[in-house]
Scaffold this motif. Structure first.
Motif, short mmCIF file in Angstrom:
data_model
loop_
_atom_site.label_atom_id
_atom_site.label_comp_id
_atom_site.label_asym_id
_atom_site.label_seq_id
_atom_site.Cartn_x
_atom_site.Cartn_y
_atom_site.Cartn_z
N GLU A 114 0.10 -3.78 -19.80
CA GLU A 114 0.22 -3.49 -21.24
C GLU A 114 0.20 -4.77 -22.08
OE1 GLU A 114 -0.05 -0.62 -22.72
OE2 GLU A 114 -0.08 0.50 -20.85
N VAL A 115 0.85 -5.81 -21.59
CA VAL A 115 0.83 -7.09 -22.30
C VAL A 115 -0.61 -7.61 -22.39
CG1 VAL A 115 1.52 -9.53 -22.16
CG2 VAL A 115 3.22 -7.72 -21.84
N ALA A 116 -1.34 -7.53 -21.28
CA ALA A 116 -2.74 -7.98 -21.28
C ALA A 116 -3.59 -7.15 -22.25
CB ALA A 116 -3.31 -7.90 -19.87
N LEU A 117 -3.38 -5.84 -22.30
CA LEU A 117 -4.12 -4.99 -23.24
C LEU A 117 -3.83 -5.38 -24.68
CD1 LEU A 117 -3.93 -1.33 -21.85
CD2 LEU A 117 -5.94 -2.82 -22.03
N PHE A 118 -2.55 -5.57 -24.99
CA PHE A 118 -2.19 -5.94 -26.36
C PHE A 118 -2.82 -7.27 -26.73
CE2 PHE A 118 0.23 -8.00 -29.64
CZ PHE A 118 0.46 -7.00 -30.55
N CYS A 119 -2.74 -8.23 -25.82
CA CYS A 119 -3.31 -9.55 -26.10
C CYS A 119 -4.81 -9.47 -26.35
CB CYS A 119 -2.99 -10.51 -24.96
SG CYS A 119 -1.24 -10.99 -24.92
N ALA A 120 -5.50 -8.60 -25.63
CA ALA A 120 -6.93 -8.42 -25.82
C ALA A 120 -7.26 -7.78 -27.17
CB ALA A 120 -7.50 -7.58 -24.69
N ARG A 121 -6.37 -6.92 -27.68
CA ARG A 121 -6.61 -6.21 -28.94
C ARG A 121 -5.93 -6.87 -30.13
NH1 ARG A 121 -4.63 -1.19 -26.06
NH2 ARG A 121 -2.77 -1.71 -27.21
N ALA A 122 -5.31 -8.01 -29.93
CA ALA A 122 -4.47 -8.62 -30.97
C ALA A 122 -5.20 -8.92 -32.26
CB ALA A 122 -3.82 -9.89 -30.43
N GLY A 123 -6.50 -9.11 -32.21
CA GLY A 123 -7.26 -9.43 -33.41
C GLY A 123 -7.12 -8.41 -34.52
N HIS A 124 -6.80 -7.17 -34.16
CA HIS A 124 -6.65 -6.13 -35.17
C HIS A 124 -5.29 -6.18 -35.85
CE1 HIS A 124 -10.36 -4.29 -33.92
NE2 HIS A 124 -9.94 -4.32 -32.68
N HIS A 125 -4.36 -6.92 -35.28
CA HIS A 125 -2.99 -6.90 -35.78
C HIS A 125 -2.44 -8.25 -36.22
CE1 HIS A 125 -2.86 -2.87 -34.17
NE2 HIS A 125 -3.22 -3.33 -33.00
N LEU A 126 -3.12 -9.34 -35.86
CA LEU A 126 -2.55 -10.66 -36.07
C LEU A 126 -3.51 -11.61 -36.75
CD1 LEU A 126 -1.03 -11.05 -32.50
CD2 LEU A 126 0.24 -10.61 -34.60
N PRO A 127 -2.98 -12.57 -37.49
CA PRO A 127 -3.83 -13.64 -38.01
C PRO A 127 -4.26 -14.55 -36.86
CG PRO A 127 -1.53 -14.03 -38.58
CD PRO A 127 -1.59 -12.70 -37.91
N VAL A 128 -5.26 -15.37 -37.10
CA VAL A 128 -5.75 -16.30 -36.08
C VAL A 128 -5.07 -17.65 -36.28
CG1 VAL A 128 -7.79 -17.54 -35.24
CG2 VAL A 128 -7.98 -15.15 -35.95
N TYR A 129 -4.59 -18.22 -35.16
CA TYR A 129 -3.99 -19.54 -35.17
C TYR A 129 -4.90 -20.46 -34.38
CZ TYR A 129 0.02 -17.10 -36.86
OH TYR A 129 0.85 -16.31 -37.60
N VAL A 130 -5.30 -21.54 -35.01
CA VAL A 130 -6.20 -22.47 -34.36
C VAL A 130 -5.41 -23.72 -33.99
CG1 VAL A 130 -8.28 -23.86 -34.65
CG2 VAL A 130 -8.11 -21.60 -35.73
#
Length: 139
Positions: A114-130
């Motif tokens: 589940e953690v891996a799934l969330f991390c893969a879909r995070a772009g829909h929920h989180l800003p990008v940190y560079v």
């Protein structure tokens, strides 16, 4: 192509979904790479979530140092196993950090999935940190 607007409400819903889908999951928290709490699921009060963010920021620093020292690639996940609980901590593709607490009787493999799934879909929920370029940070 349209992108979902990042809001506290949809981030909280995504974190609640992790907690709902995995038996034994108690809470989920997301923080920025510099330790600022971005969102939390139900099941954890704000003060504890803020303290957890500080702890996880330290774990992230230790994990990154270990990855640099060992020279074996990027840090993906840190797992803390206690006598009656686990703390999963993973870096999303966006650079944010997801932390999930589960009780000791939960299925660890399900949580890792589940953690891996969330991390893969995070772009829909989180800003990008560079991360700054190495020549700017002295690494």
């Amino acid at each position: 192509m349209t992108h979902a607007l990042v809001t506290a409400e949809n981030l909280s819903a995504a974190l609640d979904d992790i907690v709902d889908r995995v038996p034994g999951a108690k809470f989920a928290v997301v923080l920025s790479p510099d330790g600022i709490m971005l969102g939390a699921s139900r099941g954890i009060d704000e003060e504890i979530a803020e303290q957890l963010s500080s702890v996880v920021c330290g774990l992230q620093a230790l994990g990154l140092a270990a990855a640099r020292l060992c020279g074996e690639g990027e840090l993906h996940q840190v797992v803390v196993q206690m006598s009656r609980a686990f703390l999963f901590h993973a870096t999303t593709g966006n650079g944010a950090i997801l932390t999930v607490g589960i009780d000791g009787s939960a299925e660890v493999g399900d949580m890792a999935y589940e953690v891996a799934l969330f991390c893969a879909r995070a772009g829909h929920h989180l800003p990008v940190y560079v991360e700054p370029a190495p020549h700017l940070t002295g690494r």
